[in-house]
Design an enzyme around this catalytic site. Structure first.
Site, PDB file in Angstrom:
ATOM      1  N   ASN A   9       0.866  -1.183   0.000  1.00 53.26           N
ATOM      2  CA  ASN A   9       0.000   0.000   0.000  1.00 53.26           C
ATOM      3  C   ASN A   9       0.903   1.233   0.000  1.00 53.26           C
ATOM      4  OD1 ASN A   9      -1.818   2.042   0.522  1.00 53.26           O
ATOM      5  ND2 ASN A   9      -2.285   1.381   2.620  1.00 53.26           N
ATOM      6  N   TRP A  10       1.033   1.851  -1.153  1.00 49.52           N
ATOM      7  CA  TRP A  10       1.968   2.980  -1.270  1.00 49.52           C
ATOM      8  C   TRP A  10       1.445   4.253  -0.623  1.00 49.52           C
ATOM      9  CZ3 TRP A  10       4.140   2.946  -6.982  1.00 49.52           C
ATOM     10  CH2 TRP A  10       4.784   1.716  -7.208  1.00 49.52           C
ATOM     11  N   LYS A  11       0.165   4.280  -0.319  1.00 45.10           N
ATOM     12  CA  LYS A  11      -0.458   5.492   0.257  1.00 45.10           C
ATOM     13  C   LYS A  11      -0.195   6.690  -0.649  1.00 45.10           C
ATOM     14  CE  LYS A  11      -0.050   3.282   4.696  1.00 45.10           C
ATOM     15  NZ  LYS A  11       0.024   3.375   6.138  1.00 45.10           N
ATOM     16  N   HIS A 101      -9.324   1.117   5.268  1.00 46.62           N
ATOM     17  CA  HIS A 101      -8.029   1.364   5.903  1.00 46.62           C
ATOM     18  C   HIS A 101      -8.212   2.323   7.074  1.00 46.62           C
ATOM     19  CE1 HIS A 101      -3.938   2.619   6.605  1.00 46.62           C
ATOM     20  NE2 HIS A 101      -3.570   1.510   5.983  1.00 46.62           N
ATOM     21  N   GLU A 103      -6.583   4.756   8.047  1.00 44.26           N
ATOM     22  CA  GLU A 103      -6.399   6.190   7.729  1.00 44.26           C
ATOM     23  C   GLU A 103      -7.673   6.767   7.120  1.00 44.26           C
ATOM     24  OE1 GLU A 103      -2.768   5.584   5.551  1.00 44.26           O
ATOM     25  OE2 GLU A 103      -1.835   4.992   7.434  1.00 44.26           O
ATOM     26  N   GLU A 173      -5.160  -4.993  10.753  1.00 49.89           N
ATOM     27  CA  GLU A 173      -4.125  -3.978  10.947  1.00 49.89           C
ATOM     28  C   GLU A 173      -4.374  -3.221  12.256  1.00 49.89           C
ATOM     29  OE1 GLU A 173      -2.242  -2.762   6.932  1.00 49.89           O
ATOM     30  OE2 GLU A 173      -4.020  -1.538   7.227  1.00 49.89           O
ATOM     31  N   GLY A 179       2.551   2.288  10.766  1.00 47.27           N
ATOM     32  CA  GLY A 179       3.484   3.398  10.591  1.00 47.27           C
ATOM     33  C   GLY A 179       4.214   3.814  11.854  1.00 47.27           C
ATOM     34  N   SER A 219       3.540  -2.016  10.461  1.00 46.30           N
ATOM     35  CA  SER A 219       4.993  -2.078  10.673  1.00 46.30           C
ATOM     36  C   SER A 219       5.574  -3.457  10.354  1.00 46.30           C
ATOM     37  CB  SER A 219       5.359  -1.636  12.092  1.00 46.30           C
ATOM     38  OG  SER A 219       5.011  -0.280  12.277  1.00 46.30           O
ATOM     39  N   GLY A 240       2.901  -1.090   4.286  1.00 40.21           N
ATOM     40  CA  GLY A 240       2.939   0.333   3.948  1.00 40.21           C
ATOM     41  C   GLY A 240       4.370   0.776   3.674  1.00 40.21           C
ATOM     42  N   GLY A 241       5.011   1.343   4.676  1.00 40.01           N
ATOM     43  CA  GLY A 241       6.348   1.930   4.529  1.00 40.01           C
ATOM     44  C   GLY A 241       7.346   1.019   3.826  1.00 40.01           C
TER      45      GLY A 241
HETATM   46  P1  PGA Z   1       2.934   0.309   7.637  1.00 43.87           P
HETATM   47  O1  PGA Z   1       1.456   0.498   7.026  1.00 43.87           O
HETATM   48  O2  PGA Z   1       3.464  -0.976   7.065  1.00 43.87           O
HETATM   49  O3  PGA Z   1       3.702   1.514   7.199  1.00 43.87           O
HETATM   50  O4  PGA Z   1       2.771   0.233   9.119  1.00 43.87           O
HETATM   51  C1  PGA Z   1       0.615  -0.592   6.821  1.00 43.87           C
HETATM   52  C2  PGA Z   1      -0.693  -0.114   6.238  1.00 43.87           C
HETATM   53  O5  PGA Z   1      -1.098   1.012   6.563  1.00 43.87           O
HETATM   54  O6  PGA Z   1      -1.327  -0.795   5.416  1.00 43.87           O
END
Ligand code: PGA
Length: 256
Positions: A9-11, A101, A103, A173, A179, A219, A240-241
């Site tokens: 997930n590149w956001k 998600h 966010e 998640e 993050g 993470s 994500g990251g």
């Molecule tokens: P993260 O994000 O790996 O940066 O914690 C995961 C996600 O939001 O899907």
């Protein structure tokens, strides 16, 4: 047998040029891996909306890579300035969409009921939802984390018919892990994944529960992925990251 899935997930990251380089790197690395069929190991990439069509074109010949959108709107079409319809995504060849998600839940106030509509519209347009659920740190401290996950699933996806539910991917998640660099322990992840699988068993059937992929997100990185993915009920990760660098991402894919 459940699919093993690693989804990036590149956001809201990467320019168009950076996105193309990263996709190329992932394609090249994937072609060296021993991924024979999309049936057992699947890589999903979720870049920002404007890059989706290019991403679909670039990965068309690499069967083990599919493209996801990070969101879609809850209505079929209409006067929703700035929003993206599921049928627009489908018409580009996008196959998956991330829904719910944390966010989106936090910054855009997306409720369980609203997310249920998105899940419906995604399925009606032949997109596979990657449905995210997860509790806040407060819930875990209050020991209500299981109740929160149960409510999220009941209010957003357990209304689906058996046939539709078979198409769903779930991502657990924990919000406190996204993050933050603090990942759930292997035991915490397995415990919640087994709990989710049991809920699916109760709502649907053993067979459907056994076949639903449940990914871990929060993470997850190339150092901890192996231990997390070794759990019987963890079928891969939503990353994500660590999905923003091809080397890290491919190392995670290789952790399975
Ligand atoms: P993260 O994000 O790996 O940066 O914690 C995961 C996600 O939001 O899907």
């Amino acid at each position: 047998m459940r699919k093993k899935i690693v989804a990036g997930n590149w956001k809201m990251n990467k320019t168009y040029q950076e996105a193309i380089s990263l996709i190329n790197e992932i394609i090249n690395a994937t072609e060296k891996l021993d991924i024979k069929s999309e049936e057992n190991k699947l890589i999903i990439i979720a870049p920002p909306f404007p890059y989706l069509q290019k991403a679909v074109e670039m990965t068309a010949k690499t069967l083990s890579i599919k493209i996801a959108a990070q969101n879609c709107h809850s209505e079929e079409q209409g006067a929703y300035t700035g929003e993206i319809a599921a049928n627009a995504l489908q018409s580009l060849g996008v196959a998956y969409v991330i829904i719910g998600h944390s966010e989106r839940r936090t910054y855009f106030n997306e409720s369980n009921e609203f997310l249920a509509k998105k899940v419906n519209v995604a399925l009606q347009n032949k997109l596979t939802p990657i449905f995210c659920c997860g509790e806040l740190l407060l819930h875990r401290q209050e020991n209500t984390h299981f109740d929160i996950i149960k409510k999220q699933l009941h209010e957003s996806i357990f209304h689906l018919s058996k046939d539709d539910f078979r198409k769903i991917i779930i991502a657990y998640e924990p919000v406190w892990a996204i993050g933050t660099g603090v990942t759930a322990t292997s035991e915490q992840a397995q415990e919640m994944h087994a709990y989710i699988r049991n809920l699916i068993k109760d709502a649907y059937s053993n067979e459907i529960a056994d076949n639903t992929p449940i990914l871990y997100g929060g993470s997850c990185n190339s150092k901890n992925a192996k231990e997390l993915f070794a759990n019987i009920d963890v079928d891969g990760g939503l990353i994500g990251g660590a999905s923003l660098k091809s080397e890290d991402f491919i190392n995670i894919v290789n952790s399975y």
